[in-house]
Write an enzyme that holds these catalytic residues in place. Structure first.
Site, PDB file in Angstrom:
ATOM      1  N   HIS A  61      77.758  63.021  29.504  1.00 58.44           N
ATOM      2  CA  HIS A  61      78.809  62.592  30.422  1.00 58.44           C
ATOM      3  C   HIS A  61      79.128  63.680  31.447  1.00 58.44           C
ATOM      4  O   HIS A  61      79.324  63.408  32.637  1.00 58.44           O
ATOM      5  CB  HIS A  61      80.060  62.221  29.604  1.00 58.44           C
ATOM      6  N   GLU A  64      76.495  63.700  34.033  1.00 58.38           N
ATOM      7  CA  GLU A  64      76.700  62.585  34.967  1.00 58.38           C
ATOM      8  C   GLU A  64      77.653  63.013  36.097  1.00 58.38           C
ATOM      9  O   GLU A  64      77.392  62.776  37.278  1.00 58.38           O
ATOM     10  CB  GLU A  64      77.269  61.373  34.208  1.00 58.38           C
ATOM     11  N   HIS A  65      78.770  63.662  35.732  1.00 59.04           N
ATOM     12  CA  HIS A  65      79.718  64.125  36.760  1.00 59.04           C
ATOM     13  C   HIS A  65      79.042  65.102  37.722  1.00 59.04           C
ATOM     14  O   HIS A  65      79.258  65.044  38.927  1.00 59.04           O
ATOM     15  CB  HIS A  65      80.902  64.847  36.093  1.00 59.04           C
TER      16      HIS A  65
END
Lengths: 422, 422
Positions: A61, A64-65
């Protein structure tokens, strides 16, 4: 009338799978670029070596950022300049980037391909992101629906990483640095592990040519499946019940069954997905005797629901909602399942729910966003979502009946409750 | 070009038809417009819940659900929405286009008949609604009102608006209040319902792949009942702000929720509205906006920071989730962003991205039947009937100077902060 027509598919030389579905009456085009890499994949073998590596929880995650960062600035800004809307999300199983636009499609597609194919991380921006993601995690901590769900998974599983929050914890993300991000990127963002899906008023051949040209320049060779390491998971549940107190006005209940018939995907998984869906609908749907009785008794309302998550390595169903008496509702749910185990289901119920599912599927095709995201989610499980109507049609009554006894096993059930504070 | 065709029944009911090849379902929406006022708000909110319980020919929710399932999962729903100082009861029908099911015209007639029944022929016993249904739904509504407390994000927004509009109808919650439930029973609710059907302005919308003339004939024969409309009260938009207010509330939360309410003194239907839309977009409409760039990206104080407009009331609302100790810092940054717009400090990137984003969103809205209906309804409420292309045209003409001019009228009214307990 035909539902959909003219999908173009191709596996490129570097292993990237490309699907293009023209929808000529629509205004917008959506492009989705997705890697089969989610929060579950925190232990794996680095490609080309024997080295086993374990990375901090929440790194998929976090990555992803940070993927939106480019040497030129931020990919978000480029999309904004082009008038395209872009976003991304990370699930247990995949990380998905997308944009939707009504103009400048090819320019936008180039931005998407470029930023997902170009890792660029600096220590400074990684540190800064920790503040933003900490606030994202805190937002979820205040969300009782998410908490009751996470706690159910924590109870169903001993070790399997689906019991860990996709975003990790405020502590675990502190251990993330650029070196680890590059390692994860280089492992999981290889084209052989990725898929590109495009839907909208486009010329499929032309789009395919554009993507092929772009991908050829990367000079990459197709690669084998990545070795992921999952801990051994017993068939039992970790704990039967979990209760927490939260700042809520009413309790929440979520009851779940752990699926232990795992290890396969594709058509067989799709079939199971439909079967459990039908059973839940027959036992707990709005036209069921139980829904009516519990509703009239004030134990449930419109927010009562159920779902089934079917993946290759794990699966579980959830049943529940807001209720004044979670203990009583849990008992009623169990009682209802037991009564279906004894009496079975009726052919008439089966046929009507099949008909409903058929209609629901056609209805869902109104939304390009829905198609794009379902396609990707099913694709990573070896399923073509457009096989759904035929699989539904061919499903026989006997196949469904057989599942009641084996799937809804009380030994593989956990109950999660959120109760009001003091 | 696809646009609405407006017709009017002899009894004054407006019919808006939007034929399009795009969708695989036919969507029908009936809107009953009511003034938002304390006296009736809870009754208006309760009505959709009671109507969903049964109709003349299908007297229980279970029978109704079963019938809809047999119609290939036709969706028939009812809800209440708040737009400006109106409460609008909405009855919605979404059915698969019979062409995809090998069904004939009879199928659609069956669906439309049950749609009519839900509105005009609810289940009645001895001259009123069924007592059990009303009692049970009062309890459901009570729980739904209470559960706003579970959702801290929306709770903080709702509370800010309530504080800000204390002496205005707009402060009334869309589901009414628990206190007013006690005075409602099956008799007075039924009388109120008859009055509502007879006197409220009503619109029917239909979107889908149909022949306008055929659908008009069907709707005409279904809804030609006796009525005599009473016009609604106008909304108040302009308000003098004497001083900025700060309201703090303390709960057991993990993240502080900041909401800021502002008066724009402009609503949809005013000349300046389109410039206000662009302004809102520059301030907090997307990743290119000042709030996202400064609160999130530069200061890393938050995961989300956005602004949105209540078009029919002229209110702008800013929302962000932050650490408790960062309140002053966040408020300062937010105020500076608004001041910058007032001073004309708007970059070309911000201005152009905002225009493009608004236009892209509007073009995308044409790909969804509910969005097409909702956007047009906003116009109907505000006395203009505007198709999406006209809307886009007006946004294209907004200059930076227009934005700066409109900004001068924006006044901060209330800062609300949901803080943790000491």
């Amino acid at each position: 009338m035909k539902l959909l027509d003219g999908m173009v598919k191709k596996v490129l030389g570097n292993g990237l799978k490309v699907f293009i579905l023209p929808m000529k009456n629509y205004n917008k085009t959506i492009a989705v670029y997705s890697t089969k890499y989610g929060s579950l994949d925190s232990e794996f073998i680095l490609p080309g070596s024997e080295e086993k590596i374990k990375v901090p929880e929440g790194i998929a995650h976090f990555l992803e950022h940070k993927m939106f960062d480019m040497e030129y600035g931020n990919a978000f800004d480029k999309f904004s300049e082009l008038g395209a809307e872009s976003n991304a999300f990370t699930s247990y199983n995949n990380t998905t980037y997308y944009f939707s636009t009504t103009s400048n499609f090819y320019e936008s597609l180039k931005v998407l391909l470029d930023f997902v194919e170009t890792p660029y991380f600096t220590e400074e921006s990684v540190e800064k992101e920790k503040g933003i993601i900490t606030q994202e995690l805190k937002m979820y901590e205040d969300d009782p629906d998410w908490q009751v769900y996470l706690n159910l998974l924590k109870s169903l599983y001993h070790a399997f990483p689906v019991r860990i929050d996709i975003g990790g914890t405020v502590e675990s993300i502190q251990r993330i640095n650029t070196e680890l991000l590059y390692k994860c990127y280089n492992t999981f963002y290889h084209p052989s592990n990725m898929v590109l899906f495009i839907i909208g008023p486009v010329d499929a051949k032309e789009v395919l040519e554009f993507v092929e040209k772009h991908e050829e320049k990367r000079n990459l060779k197709s690669q084998k499946e990545i070795k992921r390491i999952y801990p051994d998971e017993p068939k039992t549940v970790f704990q039967k019940e979990i209760k927490i107190r939260h700042s809520v006005a009413q309790p929440l209940l979520l009851l779940g069954f752990k699926d232990v018939d795992t290890g396969y995907d594709g058509e067989k998984l799709l079939k199971k997905d439909i079967i459990i869906g039908i059973l839940l609908e027959i036992m707990f749907g709005k036209s069921s005797e139980t829904y009516e009785r519990l509703y009239e008794a004030g134990l449930i309302d419109d927010r009562f629901g159920f779902s089934f998550e079917a993946y290759k390595d794990y699966g579980f169903c959830t049943i529940g909602g807001n209720t004044r008496d979670p203990e009583k509702l849990a008992n009623e749910i169990i009682k209802n399942i037991n009564s279906f185990k004894t009496k079975g289901i009726s052919r008439e119920d089966f046929e009507i729910i099949k008909r409903k599912f058929k209609g629901d599927f056609i209805q869902s095709l109104n939304s390009l966003d829905f198609i794009a995201h379902s396609f990707i989610s099913y694709y990573h499980r070896g399923i073509d979502m457009f096989d759904f109507p035929l699989a539904l049609e061919e499903l026989s009554f006997d196949e469904v009946v057989n599942y009641i006894e084996s799937f809804f096993d009380e030994d593989r059930m956990s109950i999660s409750m959120v109760l009001p504070k003091g | 070009m696809e646009r609405f065709i407006k017709k009017r029944l002899d009894n004054g009911l407006n019919v808006y038809l939007y034929p399009t090849r795009k969708f695989k379902t036919l969507t029908f929406s009936l809107f009953i417009h009511r003034n938002l006022e304390k006296e009736n708000a809870t009754k208006n909110a309760l009505l959709p819940f009671v109507l969903k319980r049964g109709t003349k020919s299908l007297p229980t929710a279970r029978k109704l659900s079963r019938y809809l399932e047999s119609l290939y999962g036709a969706d028939l729903g009812a809800d209440v929405v708040k737009k400006g100082e109106r409460q609008i009861i909405q009855i919605l029908l979404d059915v698969v286009n019979p062409d995809y099911l090998g069904q004939n015209g009879d199928f659609l007639d069956k669906c439309l008949e049950i749609f009519r029944e839900m509105i005009l022929d609810p289940y009645i016993e001895e001259g009123s609604f069924k007592k059990e249904y009303v009692d049970q739904e009062k309890d459901v509504l009570k729980r739904i009102i209470e559960s706003l407390f579970n959702d801290k994000y929306n709770y903080a927004i709702e509370r800010c608006l309530q504080e800000m509009c204390k002496d205005e109808p707009y402060s009334i919650y869309k589901y009414g209040s628990i206190d007013d439930l006690a005075g409602i029973n099956e008799k007075n609710l039924y009388e109120y319902y008859l009055e509502t059907i007879k006197t409220s302005p009503m619109d029917v919308f239909a979107v889908g792949d149909f022949d306008a003339e055929t659908i008009w004939e069907k709707l005409n024969s279904l809804f030609k009942f006796q009525r005599s409309e009473i016009p609604l009260k106008p909304v108040s938009v302009k308000k003098e702000i004497l001083e900025e207010r700060f309201v703090e509330e303390k709960q057991d939360v993990n993240q502080g929720k900041l909401s800021i309410g502002l008066r724009t003194n402009v609503k949809y239907g005013d000349e300046d509205f389109y410039a206000l839309l662009v302004l809102n977009s520059i301030l907090g409409g997307g990743p290119y906006s000042k709030l996202f760039q400064n609160v999130r990206e530069k200061a890393s104080l938050a995961y989300y920071a956005f602004s949105r407009l209540e078009k029919s009331k002229g209110i702008m609302l800013i929302s962000s989730g932050i650490d408790f100790e960062n309140l002053d810092k966040a408020v300062d940054i937010i105020k500076i962003q608004l001041e910058d717009i007032k001073k004309g400090n708007i970059t070309d990137y911000e201005y152009e991205s905002s225009l493009k984003d608004l236009i892209n969103s509007l073009k995308q809205a044409k790909d969804s039947a509910p969005s097409i209906i909702s956007l047009f309804l906003d116009g109907v409420i505000n006395g203009i009937e505007e198709n999406i292309d006209d809307y886009i045209d007006k946004i294209t003409k907004v200059t930076k100077d227009d934005v700066v001019r409109v900004a001068q009228n924006i006044k901060l009214d209330t800062i609300y902060f949901l803080n943790k307990k000491d």
